[in-house]
Design a protein around this motif. Structure first.
Motif, PDB file in Angstrom:
ATOM      1  N   LEU A  34      -3.909  25.014  22.673  1.00 17.05           N
ATOM      2  CA  LEU A  34      -2.996  24.001  23.198  1.00 17.05           C
ATOM      3  C   LEU A  34      -1.701  24.068  22.391  1.00 17.05           C
ATOM      4  CD1 LEU A  34      -2.646  21.634  25.190  1.00 17.05           C
ATOM      5  CD2 LEU A  34      -3.601  20.131  23.434  1.00 17.05           C
ATOM      6  N   HIS A  35      -0.590  24.209  23.091  1.00 20.46           N
ATOM      7  CA  HIS A  35       0.717  24.281  22.444  1.00 20.46           C
ATOM      8  C   HIS A  35       0.998  22.946  21.742  1.00 20.46           C
ATOM      9  CE1 HIS A  35       5.133  24.573  22.171  1.00 20.46           C
ATOM     10  NE2 HIS A  35       4.927  25.883  22.182  1.00 20.46           N
ATOM     11  N   PRO A  36       1.784  22.961  20.626  1.00 24.77           N
ATOM     12  CA  PRO A  36       2.104  21.700  19.943  1.00 24.77           C
ATOM     13  C   PRO A  36       2.774  20.671  20.868  1.00 24.77           C
ATOM     14  CG  PRO A  36       2.784  23.563  18.588  1.00 24.77           C
ATOM     15  CD  PRO A  36       2.282  24.126  19.880  1.00 24.77           C
ATOM     16  N   ALA A  96     -12.404  28.379  35.643  1.00 26.52           N
ATOM     17  CA  ALA A  96     -11.597  27.160  35.552  1.00 26.52           C
ATOM     18  C   ALA A  96     -11.562  26.645  34.119  1.00 26.52           C
ATOM     19  CB  ALA A  96     -12.182  26.084  36.458  1.00 26.52           C
ATOM     20  N   VAL A  97     -10.477  25.933  33.809  1.00 22.92           N
ATOM     21  CA  VAL A  97     -10.473  25.105  32.620  1.00 22.92           C
ATOM     22  C   VAL A  97     -10.757  23.689  33.116  1.00 22.92           C
ATOM     23  CG1 VAL A  97      -9.029  24.029  30.860  1.00 22.92           C
ATOM     24  CG2 VAL A  97      -8.981  26.502  31.170  1.00 22.92           C
ATOM     25  N   GLN A  98     -11.800  23.093  32.572  1.00 22.33           N
ATOM     26  CA  GLN A  98     -12.166  21.757  33.020  1.00 22.33           C
ATOM     27  C   GLN A  98     -11.614  20.713  32.069  1.00 22.33           C
ATOM     28  OE1 GLN A  98     -16.520  22.358  33.368  1.00 22.33           O
ATOM     29  NE2 GLN A  98     -16.118  22.177  35.577  1.00 22.33           N
ATOM     30  N   VAL A  99     -11.259  19.583  32.629  1.00 22.84           N
ATOM     31  CA  VAL A  99     -10.744  18.479  31.827  1.00 22.84           C
ATOM     32  C   VAL A  99     -11.777  17.368  31.879  1.00 22.84           C
ATOM     33  CG1 VAL A  99      -8.830  16.889  31.462  1.00 22.84           C
ATOM     34  CG2 VAL A  99      -8.414  19.139  32.484  1.00 22.84           C
ATOM     35  N   MET A 100     -12.291  17.002  30.700  1.00 24.51           N
ATOM     36  CA  MET A 100     -13.354  16.011  30.624  1.00 24.51           C
ATOM     37  C   MET A 100     -12.842  14.757  29.932  1.00 24.51           C
ATOM     38  SD  MET A 100     -17.089  16.386  28.750  1.00 24.51           S
ATOM     39  CE  MET A 100     -18.025  17.275  29.992  1.00 24.51           C
ATOM     40  N   ASP A 101     -13.303  13.617  30.398  1.00 23.38           N
ATOM     41  CA  ASP A 101     -13.050  12.361  29.691  1.00 23.38           C
ATOM     42  C   ASP A 101     -14.133  12.228  28.627  1.00 23.38           C
ATOM     43  OD1 ASP A 101     -12.868   9.841  28.730  1.00 23.38           O
ATOM     44  OD2 ASP A 101     -12.924   8.822  30.672  1.00 23.38           O
ATOM     45  N   PRO A 102     -13.760  12.324  27.350  1.00 21.14           N
ATOM     46  CA  PRO A 102     -14.801  12.323  26.316  1.00 21.14           C
ATOM     47  C   PRO A 102     -15.506  10.974  26.173  1.00 21.14           C
ATOM     48  CG  PRO A 102     -12.623  12.436  25.316  1.00 21.14           C
ATOM     49  CD  PRO A 102     -12.419  12.506  26.790  1.00 21.14           C
ATOM     50  N   PHE A 141      -9.354  19.604  22.146  1.00 21.18           N
ATOM     51  CA  PHE A 141      -8.948  18.267  22.584  1.00 21.18           C
ATOM     52  C   PHE A 141      -7.437  18.179  22.738  1.00 21.18           C
ATOM     53  CE2 PHE A 141     -13.120  17.126  20.919  1.00 21.18           C
ATOM     54  CZ  PHE A 141     -13.549  16.197  21.854  1.00 21.18           C
ATOM     55  N   SER A 142      -6.987  17.242  23.603  1.00 19.08           N
ATOM     56  CA  SER A 142      -5.568  16.902  23.637  1.00 19.08           C
ATOM     57  C   SER A 142      -5.220  16.241  22.307  1.00 19.08           C
ATOM     58  CB  SER A 142      -5.286  15.964  24.808  1.00 19.08           C
ATOM     59  OG  SER A 142      -6.029  14.767  24.646  1.00 19.08           O
ATOM     60  N   LYS A 143      -3.911  16.129  22.013  1.00 21.32           N
ATOM     61  CA  LYS A 143      -3.505  15.629  20.691  1.00 21.32           C
ATOM     62  C   LYS A 143      -4.020  14.208  20.415  1.00 21.32           C
ATOM     63  CE  LYS A 143      -1.290  19.411  19.948  1.00 21.32           C
ATOM     64  NZ  LYS A 143      -1.990  20.487  19.241  1.00 21.32           N
ATOM     65  N   ASP A 144      -4.124  13.399  21.465  1.00 27.77           N
ATOM     66  CA  ASP A 144      -4.625  12.030  21.260  1.00 27.77           C
ATOM     67  C   ASP A 144      -6.136  11.924  21.488  1.00 27.77           C
ATOM     68  OD1 ASP A 144      -4.917  12.288  23.954  1.00 27.77           O
ATOM     69  OD2 ASP A 144      -3.689  10.558  24.505  1.00 27.77           O
ATOM     70  N   TYR A 145      -6.784  13.051  21.663  1.00 32.75           N
ATOM     71  CA  TYR A 145      -8.236  13.117  21.823  1.00 32.75           C
ATOM     72  C   TYR A 145      -8.755  12.392  23.065  1.00 32.75           C
ATOM     73  CZ  TYR A 145      -8.025  14.916  17.085  1.00 32.75           C
ATOM     74  OH  TYR A 145      -7.732  15.673  15.982  1.00 32.75           O
ATOM     75  N   SER A 146      -7.882  12.115  24.018  1.00 39.85           N
ATOM     76  CA  SER A 146      -8.338  11.414  25.215  1.00 39.85           C
ATOM     77  C   SER A 146      -8.829  12.390  26.285  1.00 39.85           C
ATOM     78  CB  SER A 146      -7.205  10.565  25.791  1.00 39.85           C
ATOM     79  OG  SER A 146      -6.186  11.423  26.279  1.00 39.85           O
ATOM     80  N   ARG A 147      -8.582  13.677  26.090  1.00 40.95           N
ATOM     81  CA  ARG A 147      -9.011  14.683  27.054  1.00 40.95           C
ATOM     82  C   ARG A 147      -9.645  15.844  26.319  1.00 40.95           C
ATOM     83  NH1 ARG A 147      -8.179  11.148  29.894  1.00 40.95           N
ATOM     84  NH2 ARG A 147      -6.794  10.921  31.698  1.00 40.95           N
TER      85      ARG A 147
END
Lengths: 321, 392
Positions: free
Chosen positions: A99-101, A73-79, A57-63
């Motif tokens: 994911l880098h800090p 591919a790396v897919q980006v999902m809206d959770p 997940f992204s740091k804010d868990y929105s992706r």
């Protein structure tokens, strides 16, 4: 009980539809399963690209980022909705990533291409491609973000990448088929699992020198079948839970003494894992049995197994939205 | 992938190589691949021509694997290739190659293999038999300078026998061809049947010269009628001459196994697990065909040397040989277990896949076939079974 968890528990009680979640990729179903950490049931299944493996997940868990290996591919999902928002260029056959800090750069292992690809998730552009050994797989980044690691399964190395210059500055041999890498929270140690070698190698980060090696012995299982793959540190950094593949066990390793304290029986061919919010429960993906085992961390016992899709592989935690 | 992308990759590769090839006097390993052509009898079907580069393509993929590792360690790898046509001078070709390197991978008939191994020039060589499954080469005809990466016939027939035991197909019959390879396979199968307590209730030899594409439906039922009842029919048809016409044409409906049907093999495109699909896709990309068991054996040979160089940081034959035979050596071979060498006859220990053309059925050793030191030694010649004295 930690305040955050207490709050989470309250929210769960108020709105059970919004419990914390464990997201699991199903390698041979092209789906992700969403498990509620509250009810321990699958509450949603979403379609992904082909052969989803690494997930984070992204740091804010929105992706949610998903390595769709066979879709290249790396897919980006809206959770929130389970919809794929867009694909990121990933290079061929992305297997794992980290994911880098900075929350902006994904370091991706391209298994078929002997390359590590660095992608900027905002501009959606490839920043760099770094030649590494054959079948890169394990990916880690140091807590200060200065070092990224790629392990290569056939070359049997951990490749140390300077994230500023995006060049290799060290290549260290490990045992056969390294699969996963993690830094300790203080950044002083870097751990690598070797699936066929059957070991965990611990490196001193400052010198990139090997400082210890851990071996495993599961009663009644031939040593050749005890194959460490994914592993995770507990939040306090005291212990490491190590998936031992076709031995169907998780090892609990003391991260200070490097001793193996316990083996926990889980499902068949255990790959990866994720903790819940307070670290009281561990969720392991079991490839062959197609389920997720919930482990009571304090009691060091399996609580339940949850049927997911075919060949579950990666796992990621998402707190209550 | 776009061309720009590819260029970027090449650039990155060149930069990485320039950076890592620093201090000289590093290990530099040259491996020779020598193929001695043998006459191939005609077969009834022309459906599956053997690839011209069978085996050699595996060595080339192994070379590129070694080179990738080598570039991080400053180790260099070279492959020299030589093919001797039918009737050519095998030992002279070997002599010329041995003048360049002590490391040879051999694809040769058994008599040529032994002639090469017995040459004075080969005394301190480290050679790999990557194409012959003949049991005697691992037994009383073994040579100290000849390792074996291809699984022996006995390893394969033992794997099949384990599946028979597990499935309780205990009453067996066999049809064997007339070529030396068929006869050797049949002999190994008889030994496996005894070893695992099965029974061979009937045996016939296929010596027909009819073209079975026209009359398989008529010939095979009659040919198999007097076997009576049995659990499974074994085919010893290693040149793949008549066996393909036996399936679904037997008098009683029974599974067919051995050279066709349910087959024990060292490697196959249907092996997907244990990272095998990565090796397959790497191979297919480079050679535009599936990877065979011979390709795998040649790959394993060159990777064995690469692994030994990587871990010992030398190209000295004596050091490499000692390391390869030691407990420290292990090769990741995409079959779910570390591969090692039997110190009594130089055979590469390895799981055997029991497959049909579309899927893996079992990977031997099967669970439950125990062994006091290594379950892999339940396949083929275990230490007490082997009359090889050259290694120890």
């Amino acid at each position: 009980m930690k305040p955050a968890f207490f709050l989470a528990a309250l929210l769960v009680a108020a709105a059970p539809a919004h419990a914390d979640e464990i997201w699991v990729t199903n390698e041979k179903d092209d789906t992700v399963s969403v498990i509620s950490t509250d009810t321990l049931e699958v509450i949603a299944t979403y379609e992904t690209g082909e052969r989803p493996r690494g997930v984070t997940f992204s740091k804010d868990y929105s992706r949610l980022y998903i390595c769709a290996s066979d879709s290249d591919a790396v897919q980006v999902m809206d959770p929130e909705t389970g919809k794929i928002l867009h694909d990121l260029p990933s290079g061929e056959d992305p297997e794992q990533f980290v994911l880098h800090p900075d929350d902006r750069h994904l370091y991706i292992a391209n298994e078929d291409d002997a390359i590590t690809t660095v992608v900027d998730v905002e501009t959606r552009k490839v920043v760099a491609q770094i030649s590494v050994g054959i079948e890169p797989e394990g990916m880690a980044v140091s807590p200060d973000g200065k070092i990224a690691i790629t392990t290569s399964e056939t070359t049997n190395m951990a490749h140390w990448i300077d994230t500023e210059t995006l060049e290799l500055f060290a290549n260290t041999l490990v045992d056969s088929r390294p699969r996963h890498a993690e830094f300790t929270a203080d950044g002083a140690e870097m751990w690598v699992s070797s699936e066929i070698g059957g070991t965990l190698t611990i490196f001193d980060v400052a010198t990139q020198k090997e400082k210890a090696k851990i071996t495993f012995a599961v009663k009644g299982v031939h040593p050749d079948r005890v194959q460490p793959v994914g592993f995770e540190f507990t939040q306090n950094g005291d212990h490491v839970f190590v998936a031992l593949g076709p031995s169907n066990h998780i090892a609990v390793v003391n991260a200070r003494t490097y001793e193996v304290e316990k083996y926990i029986l889980v499902g068949r061919r255990v790959w990866h894992m994720a903790f819940n919010a307070d670290g009281s429960r561990l969720f392991t993906t079991n490839g062959v049995s197609g389920d997720v085992t919930v482990v009571d961390v304090a009691k060091r016992k399996a609580l339940k197994s949850i049927k997911v899709g075919r060949y579950p592989w990666g796992a990621a935690f998402r707190p209550t939205p | 992938m776009t061309a720009v992308f590819m260029r970027k990759i090449w650039f990155a590769l060149i930069v990485a190589m320039a950076l890592t090839v620093q201090a000289a006097q590093a290990a530099s390993l040259t491996v020779g691949y020598l193929r001695i052509d043998a006459p191939m009898p005609p077969t009834l079907s022309n459906l599956d021509p053997l690839p011209e580069d069978d085996g050699l393509a595996g060595a080339r993929t192994g070379l590129s694997d070694n080179r990738t590792t080598g570039k991080f360690l400053g180790h260099e790898y070279t492959l020299i290739e030589r093919r001797v046509p039918e009737g050519g001078d095998a030992t002279e070709a070997a002599r010329e190659m041995l003048a360049m390197t002590p490391y040879l991978i051999l694809d040769a008939p058994d008599d040529a293999l032994l002639a090469i191994a017995d040459m004075d020039a080969a005394k301190d060589a480290l050679m790999f038999n990557a194409a012959s499954g003949t049991v005697a080469l691992r037994d009383d005809e073994c040579r100290a300078n000849l390792f074996h990466t291809l699984s022996s016939d006995a390893m394969r027939t033992d794997a099949l026998a384990q599946v028979f035991v597990r499935k309780r197909w205990t009453d067996l019959v066999m049809i064997a061809g007339i070529h030396p390879q068929d006869i050797a396979y049949a002999a190994a199968m008889r030994r496996s049947v005894r070893k695992f307590g099965l029974t061979l209730e009937g045996e016939k030899t296929w010596a027909f010269d009819a073209d079975m594409r026209r009359n398989a439906a008529q010939e095979v039922p009659l040919f198999t009628q007097d076997f009576g009842d049995y659990d499974a029919l074994i085919l010893a048809d290693e040149l793949h001459d008549f066996g393909r016409y036996v399936l679904y044409n037997t008098w009683v409906p029974r599974p067919v196994a051995g050279s066709e049907g349910l087959s024990p093999v060292g490697w196959s495109p249907v092996i997907e697990q244990w990272g095998a699909s990565q090796l397959h896709s790497r191979f297919r990309k480079a050679h535009a065909r599936p990877m065979t068991a011979r390709d795998y054996a040649a790959w394993a040979a060159i990777r064995t040397l690469g692994e030994a160089v990587t871990r010992t940081d030398t190209d000295d034959p004596e050091t490499l040989r000692a390391y390869i035979l030691s407990d420290a050596f292990e090769l990741g071979g995409f079959k779910g277990r570390p591969l090692t060498y039997r110190p009594w006859n130089g055979q590469l220990r390895q799981p055997i896949a029991v497959v049909h053309p579309r899927a893996l059925v079992k990977l031997a050793p099967l669970e439950g076939f125990l062994h006091k030191t290594n379950e892999l030694d339940s396949l083929g010649l275990d230490r007490p079974d082997s009359a090889c004295g050259a290694f120890e």
